[in-house]
Design an enzyme around this catalytic site. Structure first.
Site, short mmCIF file in Angstrom:
data_model
loop_
_atom_site.label_atom_id
_atom_site.label_comp_id
_atom_site.label_asym_id
_atom_site.label_seq_id
_atom_site.Cartn_x
_atom_site.Cartn_y
_atom_site.Cartn_z
N TRP A 1 0.82 -1.21 0.00
CA TRP A 1 0.00 0.00 0.00
C TRP A 1 0.86 1.27 0.00
CZ3 TRP A 1 -3.10 -1.01 5.20
CH2 TRP A 1 -2.25 -0.87 6.29
N GLU A 2 0.19 2.39 -0.18
CA GLU A 2 0.85 3.70 -0.32
C GLU A 2 1.78 3.70 -1.54
OE1 GLU A 2 0.38 6.27 2.01
OE2 GLU A 2 -0.53 5.18 3.67
N GLY A 3 1.39 2.96 -2.57
CA GLY A 3 2.26 2.82 -3.75
C GLY A 3 3.18 1.65 -3.50
#
Lengths: 259, 597
Positions: B403-405
């Site tokens: 997550w978060e890229g």
């Protein structure tokens, strides 16, 4: 209702294998983290709850170095109005000297109640509260686990041996040594911390208090600190909880303990 | 507070900073330490005690704990005071995140969303009216936030979202249709920051309330880890969103999306520091109590190695995160949070450090995976059994690389950002590389070992920068605009950059500690730094060789490798002894001991 709380900053020693330092008179504290003494935390909370209910102000006092101001700031963030640190310089401190210093500071304050923790987590002496009450010439009760204030007196519960509580009426001014569990100490909020930064933290060199050389002479001196020698006969039982429990039961039966 | 230097984003790669120019955990102010202690106490008292309950999704429990955290101002930490927040600096808010990230997924996922991606878009890009309407409620936990960007067909390619927004005839509202996937907090969120295409191509951010008609959520996902958290798809069916709920400008949703992720990324690093410290304590306690072959396993070399390596990487991660946090604070200095322009200026200032934010994300997530993995290994079979917090931590940690890229996207981004900074002239990259190439022709490496504690390491970090710049320069020269297509090479360059920031952050921290407190007090800091650099430097060298081997051949390759050899000279040190020393220092105290709060 003005309340003075005496606090101490202590090292956290849970889970730590303590080592004796080079002087052999203390443990090595380099790697330890410090906190407000647990009993004192309850005392501060009790003091704040009292002034929240009856008005007045809480003053927190400690005897210690600049590092110890950390616990005073915490008291201010919890809701104390003012904090005082007495800087003892190179003085060697014991319960007697600390209680003398605290008494001298507190005499100059307006107070109805003085609260301390029952004991400090580091040395466990548990004597400063009683000595302080004696120097101040006020009533005192120790191991207090309930406080109910009515006018200029309080109904308090004192924890005795064997799970017995004693109910006492105590007249102000008085000193109470507070037991853990008496309340639920609050967490410190960010706004509390912000407000604390604006509150007064007074630093007094011990030399300004006008105490005599005798008052400042420690009555007890630590000669040596050592770790208890390892003894024989310990057995470590391995396995999951059920296996361990069964093994303990077996040993107890074998040794003739009735279960 | 001492004044550290405001470096430009990515400048660490071309400038050797001095220890006094960067912020380290030894520089925490007494107020910052108190805030950290407060979060730590809350964590111990409210979260650790509910470890089991928080491992199973319980929305009421989560909401009640968020409320308690709100009462201590933790949720509004980064929101301006006029909107019910505490207006804290990034160092302080990172400390809160660190100390609240403690293996209880029910809390840390919700808290992370609420204070990060679920509210920051409003803090940064909301209009005064939007802020006034929503921020106080998010700060007090009256409303729970969520961030709905990902779609079933658009994960990393988020800006290609298919959700549509059509302006009504009267121009009063947009009609949203589409579906968002894997949305944390979705099960009980009241507010979604989401994205849709206006007129098919204008990617735009919207604030959507859960209670509006047409907003619904799908069933809970059954996940590998973070079982205490809620993750669902969110469905928008003819949802009427008032035009005043457009966040930022129509067609500028990417600005909102990307800037929000920046902050989320470096803060993820703060969370991984917190998680790792708890795992280290668990591992050491276990290793002290577990007797095999007649002695505690913490006395065996291979276990010491593991414990030390966990400490080293956590130390490095911590040094990076707080260096970055302070850098952001310096960049944000002077912005009036009450001004109309505050959000925009903040976003611009933060954008410049997107490179450092991505580095923290990648390093932190991989560090925590490593620590959790080794923690399981130290506990052996017991670590593999459900109900052991370490087993949970191992699974929970895995999401951080996604997550978060994803870490892959972040690696590509690191190099992309660097190249852009170079092209725009924000960083004199080309000049530096050109000068370096010329220097190298006549460069004679010193045969002597540098005198003084950490002096050799200082030299190595400086050389690593030259190595990375030369590799990057040669790659750009070869592929020009098409470099982005050579992902494997880009990732190697990114990894060199990450290692350089990691090495240098630890180095400068240890040097600062050394200068201020002397050799004895800085002993373990120095040992951790030396051990880390001793391993990381040859990795940088190897990666450079891989890059050169992929882009050149024959005479050119030989020349490049010859140049590299001059820069990559180093003498290995006894890192085994250093790791033993580190492990032996932590075993008695049984907790991460290099930072005091």
């Amino acid at each position: 209702m003005n309340v003075v709380v005496c606090v101490k900053r202590v090292p956290m020693t849970q889970e730590v294998d303590l080592e004796i330092d080079a002087s052999k008179k203390d443990v090595s504290k380099d790697m330890l983290a410090y906190v407000l003494n647990e009993w004192d935390n309850y005392a501060v909370e009790e003091a704040i709850q009292i002034v929240e209910k009856f008005g007045g102000a809480v003053t927190a006092v400690t005897v210690g170095s600049e590092d110890d101001e950390e616990v005073l700031r915490r008291c201010l963030a919890m809701g104390a109005e003012k904090a005082i640190r007495v800087d003892p310089g190179d003085l060697s401190l014991d319960g007697f000297v600390i209680s003398k210093i605290l008494a001298e500071v507190i005499k100059g304050l307006e107070y109805d109640l003085v609260l301390t923790g029952v004991q400090a987590d580091d040395d466990n002496y548990g004597i400063v509260g009683s000595m302080l009450a004696e120097h101040l010439g006020i009533a005192r009760a120790a191991v207090v686990n309930h406080v109910d204030i009515e006018g200029d007196e309080a109904n308090i519960k004192v924890e005795l041996e064997g799970g017995v509580d004693e109910v006492l009426k105590i007249r102000f001014p008085a000193l109470l040594s507070i037991q853990t569990g008496i309340n639920e100490p609050r967490y410190v909020s960010i706004m509390g911390i912000r407000k604390a930064a604006k509150k007064e933290l007074q630093v007094l060199p011990v030399t300004d208090l006008g105490l005599s050389e005798d008052d400042l002479s420690a009555r007890t001196v630590v000669e040596e600190v050592f770790l208890p020698p390892e003894t024989e006969g310990a057995e470590i039982i391995e396995g999951d909880a059920a296996t361990v429990a069964e093994e303990i039961l077996r040993i107890m039966k074998e040794k003739g303990v009735s279960v | 507070m001492a004044k550290e230097k405001l470096f430009k984003g990515g400048e660490f790669l071309i400038t050797d900073a001095l220890p006094e120019e960067i912020f380290t955990p030894e520089d925490f102010t007494s107020e910052q330490k108190m805030i950290a202690q407060s979060a730590e106490e809350f964590g111990q008292g409210e979260l650790d005690t509910r470890w089991e309950e928080l491992g199973v999704l319980d929305p009421d429990l989560i909401k009640s704990l968020l409320k308690k955290a709100a009462d201590l101002d933790f949720l509004g930490a980064e929101m301006p005071e006029i909107y019910g927040g505490a207006g804290l600096d990034k160092v302080s808010s990172s400390l809160i995140t660190e100390h609240l990230s403690r293996g209880t997924s029910g809390f840390f996922v919700s808290y992370g969303v609420q204070t990060g991606i679920g509210s920051l878009p409003l803090v940064l890009f909301g209009s005064p009216e939007q802020k006034k309407k929503y921020l106080p409620k998010l700060a007090s936990a009256e409303m729970i936030g969520a961030y709905a960007l990902t779609e079933p067909q658009h994960g990393s390619d988020a800006l290609g979202a298919e959700t549509t927004a059509v302006l009504s005839e009267d121009g009063k509202y947009y009609v949203l249709n589409g579906q968002k996937q894997f949305i944390s907090n979705a099960g009980f969120a009241d507010l979604f920051i989401t994205y849709a295409q206006v007129d098919g191509t204008q990617f735009t951010s919207f604030i959507v309330e859960r209670q509006w008609e047409g907003v619904s959520v799908d069933a809970e996902e059954e996940k590998m880890g973070v079982h205490g958290s809620s993750t669902r798809a969110v469905i928008f069916k003819d949802v009427k969103v008032p035009v005043e709920n457009v966040l930022g400008e129509v067609g500028r949703g990417h600005v909102v999306a990307l800037n929000t992720l920046n902050i989320g990324r470096y803060k993820l690093g703060a969370g991984t520091v917190g998680g790792a410290k708890l795992l280290i304590a668990e591992a050491v306690k276990y290793a002290k109590g577990r007797i095999q072959f007649g002695k505690p396993i913490c006395e065996f070399g291979l276990i010491k190695h593991k414990i030390a390596e966990m400490v080293i990487r956590t130390y490095v991660n911590e040094s990076m995160v707080y260096r970055t946090a302070r850098l952001l604070d310096l960049a944000l200095e002077g912005i009036d949070p009450t001004s109309e322009e505050a959000g925009k200026k903040t976003g611009e200032a933060l954008r410049k450090y997107a490179l450092e934010c991505s580095i923290n994300k990648v390093f932190g997530s991989e560090m925590l995976d490593f620590v959790a993995d080794e923690c399981v290994q130290i506990m052996g079979g017991y670590g593999y059994i459900k109900g052991n917090p370490v087993e949970t931590a191992y699974r929970d940690s895995r999401i951080n690389r996604i997550w978060e890229g994803t870490n892959e996207i972040n690696r590509l981004l690191i190099v992309d950002l660097l190249m852009r900074a170079g092209l725009k002239g924000e960083l004199p990259l080309l000049d530096t590389i050109k000068k370096l190439t010329e220097e190298l022709l006549t460069f004679r490496p010193s045969m002597e070992t540098a005198e003084g504690v950490l002096e050799e390491e200082r030299k190595m970090v400086s050389m690593a920068k030259k190595i990375a710049l030369l590799s990057a320069g040669a790659s750009v020269q070869k592929y020009m605009q098409k470099l982005a297509g050579e992902q494997e090479i880009v990732a190697l360059i990114a990894d060199m950059i990450i290692e350089i920031f990691a090495m240098e952050s630890a180095l400068l921290r240890a040097l600062k500690k050394l200068q201020k407190e002397g050799e004895e007090k800085a002993r373990i800091h120095v040992a951790a730094t030396r051990a880390y650099i001793n391993d990381a430097f040859p990795k940088v060298d190897l990666m450079a060789r891989q890059v050169f081997a992929a882009i050149s051949e024959g005479e050119e390759l030989r020349t490049q490798l010859m140049g590299l050899r001059k820069l990559a000279r180093y003498t290995p040190i006894n890192a085994i002894a250093l790791r033993r020393e580190i492990a032996e220092s932590i075993v008695p105290v049984a907790r991460y001991h290099l930072t005091r709060i």
